[in-house]
Design a protein around this motif. Structure first.
Motif, mmCIF file in Angstrom:
data_model
loop_
_atom_site.group_PDB
_atom_site.id
_atom_site.type_symbol
_atom_site.label_atom_id
_atom_site.label_comp_id
_atom_site.label_asym_id
_atom_site.label_seq_id
_atom_site.Cartn_x
_atom_site.Cartn_y
_atom_site.Cartn_z
ATOM 1 N N ILE A 294 15.191 -52.040 85.208
ATOM 2 C CA ILE A 294 16.356 -52.911 85.309
ATOM 3 C C ILE A 294 17.479 -52.208 86.059
ATOM 4 O O ILE A 294 18.150 -52.803 86.910
ATOM 5 C CB ILE A 294 16.827 -53.358 83.906
ATOM 6 C CG1 ILE A 294 15.786 -54.282 83.264
ATOM 7 C CG2 ILE A 294 18.181 -54.067 83.989
ATOM 8 C CD1 ILE A 294 16.132 -54.733 81.865
ATOM 9 N N GLU A 295 17.674 -50.918 85.749
ATOM 10 C CA GLU A 295 18.719 -50.159 86.425
ATOM 11 C C GLU A 295 18.439 -50.082 87.926
ATOM 12 O O GLU A 295 19.346 -50.238 88.756
ATOM 13 C CB GLU A 295 18.810 -48.761 85.825
ATOM 14 C CG GLU A 295 19.339 -48.749 84.393
ATOM 15 C CD GLU A 295 19.295 -47.357 83.768
ATOM 16 O OE1 GLU A 295 18.844 -46.424 84.473
ATOM 17 O OE2 GLU A 295 19.685 -47.223 82.601
ATOM 18 N N LEU B 196 19.172 -53.480 89.505
ATOM 19 C CA LEU B 196 20.610 -53.718 89.672
ATOM 20 C C LEU B 196 21.183 -52.885 90.815
ATOM 21 O O LEU B 196 22.088 -53.338 91.530
ATOM 22 C CB LEU B 196 21.344 -53.423 88.362
ATOM 23 C CG LEU B 196 21.013 -54.353 87.186
ATOM 24 C CD1 LEU B 196 21.682 -53.864 85.904
ATOM 25 C CD2 LEU B 196 21.432 -55.785 87.492
ATOM 26 N N ASP C 161 27.030 -58.115 86.519
ATOM 27 C CA ASP C 161 27.304 -58.113 85.071
ATOM 28 C C ASP C 161 26.488 -59.181 84.365
ATOM 29 O O ASP C 161 25.914 -58.934 83.292
ATOM 30 C CB ASP C 161 28.795 -58.338 84.819
ATOM 31 C CG ASP C 161 29.642 -57.136 85.198
ATOM 32 O OD1 ASP C 161 29.065 -56.039 85.352
ATOM 33 O OD2 ASP C 161 30.868 -57.284 85.349
ATOM 34 N N GLN D 22 22.742 -58.198 84.323
ATOM 35 C CA GLN D 22 22.490 -57.122 83.358
ATOM 36 C C GLN D 22 22.494 -57.673 81.934
ATOM 37 O O GLN D 22 21.593 -57.378 81.139
ATOM 38 C CB GLN D 22 23.543 -56.029 83.494
ATOM 39 C CG GLN D 22 23.314 -54.866 82.523
ATOM 40 C CD GLN D 22 24.387 -53.803 82.632
ATOM 41 O OE1 GLN D 22 25.585 -54.100 82.552
ATOM 42 N NE2 GLN D 22 23.982 -52.550 82.811
#
Length: 333
Positions: free
Chosen positions: A4-5, A8, A22, A25
């Protein structure tokens, strides 16, 4: 969580807004929390480790995941789990628009994971987002509608447009129904105050026409032939300068001009006139089912099998409540 990081970071490199980052996430961590909770429940059921009220289960949430990142095996996430997540969101009261964004975030993440060779498929593509309800257009009050319709009429264009606007409002027609309206069988019942239109799905329905609209249509029919060549046999009720069927776009353009002419500080559209018809009849009668019948709403077909209103009752409601119908003839003239 590492995936996920990285996902993003790629979005940030694509210059996605901070607001989008935002939201994505938060949405993805919400799904991860659901995933971990489901896995935890499955493990608990397999091992029977929770006996005598043992409450050692982790309460996964956005906050706890931010503080304690967890690993996710995305290859184990399938359509069934995502559908369960959608149902859980619906039960918790999440709105359709927000839930659509959650699914969009999952689809984008799986697309990223596929590009990285970490998963083989994108299960989120097989889960439909709930339909986002379309807001009804803002209503136009009776005085504004009267101001729009009672403008000076000069020339054949204005005579035609008057008939169009009166009919849209009087019968609550969709603009597509009005454009497709033919002389026969469309106007066969005009003397009795009705027109026959082809609605959604190709189904024919009868719509009521008030006195003012009827008069406007008769005025238009008296000059309509001026724009037809001797060899033309156009069946469309409303025609353009060349004698062909008028388009929906042309109607919108002419309505914009009439709105400016009337000095109305609002954006008009054919659908707003249809909505005004429904609103004004409903405000006067309180008979929602009659209004739904008058507008030919297809989504009531199941209900209509059991409770079908007859035409006589609809005519009575229409004549007693529509601002441009028979009861207002003396007042309006």
């Amino acid at each position: 969580m590492q995936q996920i990081e990285r996902f993003l970071l790629q979005l940030r490199a694509e210059n996605k807004s901070a607001h989008t980052l935002d939201n994505y996430q938060r949405d993805l961590l919400s799904f991860v929390a659901f995933y971990l909770t489901q896995n935890q429940s499955d493990a608990k059921g397999d091992t029977q480790s929770s006996k005598n009220g043992d409450n050692s289960d982790q309460a996964w949430s956005y906050q706890t995941l931010m503080a304690e990142p967890q690993s996710v095996d995305w290859t184990q996430v399938g359509v069934r789990l995502i559908k369960d997540y959608v149902m859980d969101c619906v039960k918790s009261g999440l709105g359709a628009r927000t839930l659509s964004r959650h699914l969009s975030a999952l689809r984008s993440l799986f697309g990223f994971l596929m590009a990285q060779g970490l998963v083989q498929t994108n299960p989120a593509l097989l889960v439909k987002a709930p339909k986002v309800p379309k807001p009804l257009p803002k209503s136009v009050d009776v005085d504004q509608t009267r101001q729009l319709l009672e403008q000076p009429i000069d020339g054949w264009h204005a005579i035609r447009d008057q008939a169009i606007f009166e009919l849209l409002y009087s019968a609550g027609l969709r603009v597509s129904e009005l454009v497709a309206l033919n002389l026969t069988p469309g106007l066969d019942g005009l003397a009795a105050g009705t027109v026959q239109v082809r609605g959604k799905g190709g189904k024919m329905r009868v719509a009521f026409v008030g006195t003012k609209a009827n008069q406007a249509i008769q005025a238009w029919l008296s000059v309509r032939g001026q724009k037809l060549q001797p060899e033309q046999s156009e069946q469309a009720v409303f025609i353009n300068q060349l004698g062909g069927r008028l388009s929906a776009r042309s109607i919108r353009v002419q309505l914009d001009k009439r709105t400016l002419q009337a000095g109305l500080d609002t954006k008009m559209s054919p659908h707003r006139l249809r909505h005004a018809c429904a609103t004004h009849v409903l405000e006067s009668s309180g008979d929602l089912r009659a209004v739904q019948e008058l507008l030919g709403h297809a989504n009531l077909s199941t209900t209509q099998i059991y409770t079908k209103l007859d035409m006589q009752h609809l005519a009575k409601v229409y004549d007693q409540t529509h601002p441009r119908a028979r009861k207002n003839q003396t007042h309006n003239e």
